[in-house]
Design an enzyme around this catalytic site. Structure first.
Site, mmCIF file in Angstrom:
data_model
loop_
_atom_site.group_PDB
_atom_site.id
_atom_site.type_symbol
_atom_site.label_atom_id
_atom_site.label_comp_id
_atom_site.label_asym_id
_atom_site.label_seq_id
_atom_site.Cartn_x
_atom_site.Cartn_y
_atom_site.Cartn_z
ATOM 1 C CG HIS A 106 -17.027 -24.793 12.631
ATOM 2 N ND1 HIS A 106 -18.256 -25.917 11.761
ATOM 3 C CD2 HIS A 106 -17.812 -24.357 13.642
ATOM 4 C CE1 HIS A 106 -19.548 -25.648 12.979
ATOM 5 N NE2 HIS A 106 -19.293 -24.948 13.930
ATOM 6 C CD GLU A 108 -14.832 -28.685 8.754
ATOM 7 O OE1 GLU A 108 -15.510 -29.390 9.047
ATOM 8 O OE2 GLU A 108 -14.757 -27.543 9.938
ATOM 9 C CB CYS A 134 -21.481 -28.038 10.258
ATOM 10 S SG CYS A 134 -20.867 -26.401 9.380
ATOM 11 C CB CYS A 145 -18.231 -26.086 7.594
ATOM 12 S SG CYS A 145 -17.131 -25.384 8.794
#
Length: 204
Positions: A106, A108, A134, A145
């Protein structure tokens, strides 16, 4: 007896005044041609301060930077394209975008992976993410995250839009961050720009 008068041939005493031809002293003022200090381009909102608190970062500037990064994400039929920027003291310290280093990473997560988890700048940083971090992941072996942000001690998170129920029925990333004392800001005026790269997905 000799006369005490100065002989006519003696040189006259020089005036202590500065000759007209001497260059004038330079003004200490900045010349009119000097460039003005930049405001938002430095990542700070244009505002006055003198000895007060550090100026608020220009959230729109950095979110647009994150949106730009999201466009680098390789398109995937089963995942969002997200961009993330970590900023500390007005400077970019790490960036990331979806699937930057592997098909599951992801934005982040990718940005945080570039820094030492104990980097002291993280405690004063702001995370800009085009999408709400998320709170649950399809890849159960990876930390959401939101949990990564909390573990890093990041005090401020700025997002452009909330995660729709495309893949997760009820994302509570914002709520979880706020429950743990993180300041979360939303920029709905940039939501459309952040969503544009994800229009191949069902965003209803």
């Amino acid at each position: 007896m000799r006369s005490l008068r100065t002989p006519a041939s003696a040189p006259a005493m020089r005036s202590l005044r500065t000759p007209a031809s001497a260059p004038a002293m330079r003004s200490l003022r900045t010349p009119a041609s000097a460039p003005a200090m930049r405001g938002p381009r430095m990542g700070y909102a244009r505002q006055r301060h003198s000895g007060g608190p550090v100026p608020e970062p220009d959230h729109h500037y950095w979110m647009n930077r994150a949106i730009e990064l999201s466009r680098r994400s390789p398109r995937a039929p089963g995942a969002f394209s997200v961009g993330a920027v970590l900023v500390a003291d007005g400077a970019e310290i790490a960036i990331g975008y979806s699937r930057e280093t592997d098909p599951k990473v992801h934005a982040e997560e990718s940005a945080l992976d570039k820094l030492d988890p104990h980097d002291p700048r993280l405690r004063q940083a702001t995370l800009y993410s085009t999408l709400e971090p998320c709170s649950e992941r399809a890849t159960k072996t990876r930390l959401p995250c939101t949990d990564r942000v909390l573990a890093a001690g990041i005090p401020v998170v700025v997002i452009a839009w909330r995660e729709p129920s495309t893949f997760v029925e009820n994302c509570v990333g914002v709520e979880k961050l706020r429950e743990h004392g993180v300041r979360v800001l939303e920029l709905p005026d940039l939501a459309e720009a952040a969503m544009a790269v994800n229009r191949h997905l069902d965003l209803s």
